[in-house]
Scaffold this motif. Structure first.
Motif, PDB file in Angstrom:
ATOM      1  N   THR A 302       0.831  -1.213  -0.103  1.00  0.00           N
ATOM      2  CA  THR A 302       0.105   0.202   0.162  1.00  0.00           C
ATOM      3  C   THR A 302       0.882   1.257   0.053  1.00  0.00           C
ATOM      4  O   THR A 302       0.392   2.136  -0.748  1.00  0.00           O
ATOM      5  CB  THR A 302      -0.922   0.220   1.215  1.00  0.00           C
ATOM      6  N   GLU A 306       0.877   3.907  -3.173  1.00  0.00           N
ATOM      7  CA  GLU A 306       0.650   5.508  -3.030  1.00  0.00           C
ATOM      8  C   GLU A 306       1.925   6.307  -3.156  1.00  0.00           C
ATOM      9  O   GLU A 306       1.545   7.391  -3.856  1.00  0.00           O
ATOM     10  CB  GLU A 306       0.005   5.490  -1.724  1.00  0.00           C
ATOM     11  N   ARG A 309       1.832   6.685  -7.120  1.00  0.00           N
ATOM     12  CA  ARG A 309       0.638   7.663  -7.510  1.00  0.00           C
ATOM     13  C   ARG A 309       1.081   8.917  -7.251  1.00  0.00           C
ATOM     14  O   ARG A 309       0.900   9.913  -8.080  1.00  0.00           O
ATOM     15  CB  ARG A 309      -0.675   7.225  -6.747  1.00  0.00           C
ATOM     16  N   ARG A 310       1.639   9.343  -6.058  1.00  0.00           N
ATOM     17  CA  ARG A 310       1.837  10.684  -5.857  1.00  0.00           C
ATOM     18  C   ARG A 310       2.811  11.196  -6.783  1.00  0.00           C
ATOM     19  O   ARG A 310       2.829  12.179  -7.431  1.00  0.00           O
ATOM     20  CB  ARG A 310       2.459  10.927  -4.396  1.00  0.00           C
TER      21      ARG A 310
END
Length: 314
Positions: A302, A306, A309-310
């Motif tokens: 996770t 994340e 994606r950032r």
């Protein structure tokens, strides 16, 4: 992916043989005839399997991702003329950018492998019983062959001929190019440099402090979601994972993050990559994760996804 499959067929047996002991419940050791392979042949075939399978799968993934660096393994050079390949390596040795140095080092590492690969592939082809059942099964599921085909050997021979533009002295300079690339902060250089320092043919034992620093840099790149770093860590198991400085739980977390990232880029791509990743991991079977390790792996997946994606948004 097909190239990865046939290369795994060529070197999977000896890579498995010379890795960690099988985990509980893993297949028994290969026949005694496997031990009769010369050490140089075993090493070459092992390098062929892992060093070439990684960039082959990277090529598949490249259709859906903008990677931040080059594959860390001994990447197969593009199909350019031998003279152009020689020119680029000479440019990197005499100057050039850190990125030029990394590319040149990868070319030299690949060519060093190719100098021994055909002999190793012939040996495995002529002794099919070397291939453990689990590796055979994984290769078949990938759409590969049960053994080493004539085309696999022919490709290795073609690469071997193309690499004859480099003399032994030049081939031996990949280490200094990797150091230059790493010190110049070329993306992907930490992993490539670390793998080079820990390779079986490394002449000197590396400084433990340098190894620790490289391992930390590699984990940092993976934590940020760098696809090439994640791919290499996902394929690492047993001794390879230990040398890269990751635990079984981290390896699982990076694997799942890599697969999820590929699926977000191109739906269905991750599913295909799992076959390549797990086939390589089967060469060094490890024990299943405990419940606590699985929770750690899930949390890491996770975090990495994340972070990736950032990074895309920024």
């Amino acid at each position: 992916m097909a190239f990865a499959a046939i290369v795994l067929a060529g070197g999977g047996a000896v890579a498995w043989l010379h890795g960690d002991k099988p985990a509980s419940g893993a297949p028994a050791a290969t026949p005694a005839a496997a031990l009769e392979l010369p050490a140089a042949t075993a090493e070459a075939a092992s390098t062929t399997a892992v060093g070439l399978a990684v960039p082959a799968s990277s090529a598949v993934a490249a259709s859906g991702m903008a990677a931040s660096g080059k594959p860390a393994a001994a990447a197969r050079p593009p199909e350019e003329s031998p003279a152009e390949t020689l020119r680029q390596v000479q440019l990197a040795l005499s100057g050039g950018s850190p990125e030029d140095a990394l590319k040149a080092a990868q070319t030299l590492r690949h060519c060093a492998t190719m100098s021994r690969a055909p002999e190793a592939l012939f040996a495995v082809r002529d002794q099919p019983d070397l291939m453990p059942a689990n590796v055979k099964k994984a290769i078949k599921e990938m759409g590969g062959e049960d053994g080493v085909s004539n085309e696999t050997i022919a490709q290795a021979q073609r690469d071997q001929r193309r690499c004859q533009v480099f003399d032994a002295a030049t081939l031996a300079r990949s280490g200094e190019l990797l150091q230059k690339a790493y010190e110049g902060k070329a993306p992907g250089a930490a992993l490539a440099y670390l793998q080079s320092l820990q390779s079986p043919d490394a002449k000197d034992k590396a400084d433990p402090a340098l190894i620790a620093r490289l391992q930390a840099d590699v984990r940092q790149a993976a934590q940020a979601g760098d696809p090439n770093t994640l791919m290499s860590l996902a394929m690492a198991s047993g001794d390879m994972a230990r040398d890269l400085g990751i635990t079984p739980a981290q390896r699982s977390g990076y694997r799942n993050a890599y697969v999820q990232i590929q699926d977000e880029l191109v739906p269905g791509l991750g599913k295909g990559m799992v076959k390549v990743i797990d086939a390589v991991a089967l060469m060094n079977p490890t024990a299943p994760l405990t419940a606590a390790q699985q929770r750690e792996a899930d949390a890491l997946t996770t975090q990495v996804v994340e972070a990736w994606r950032r990074g895309r948004k920024s």
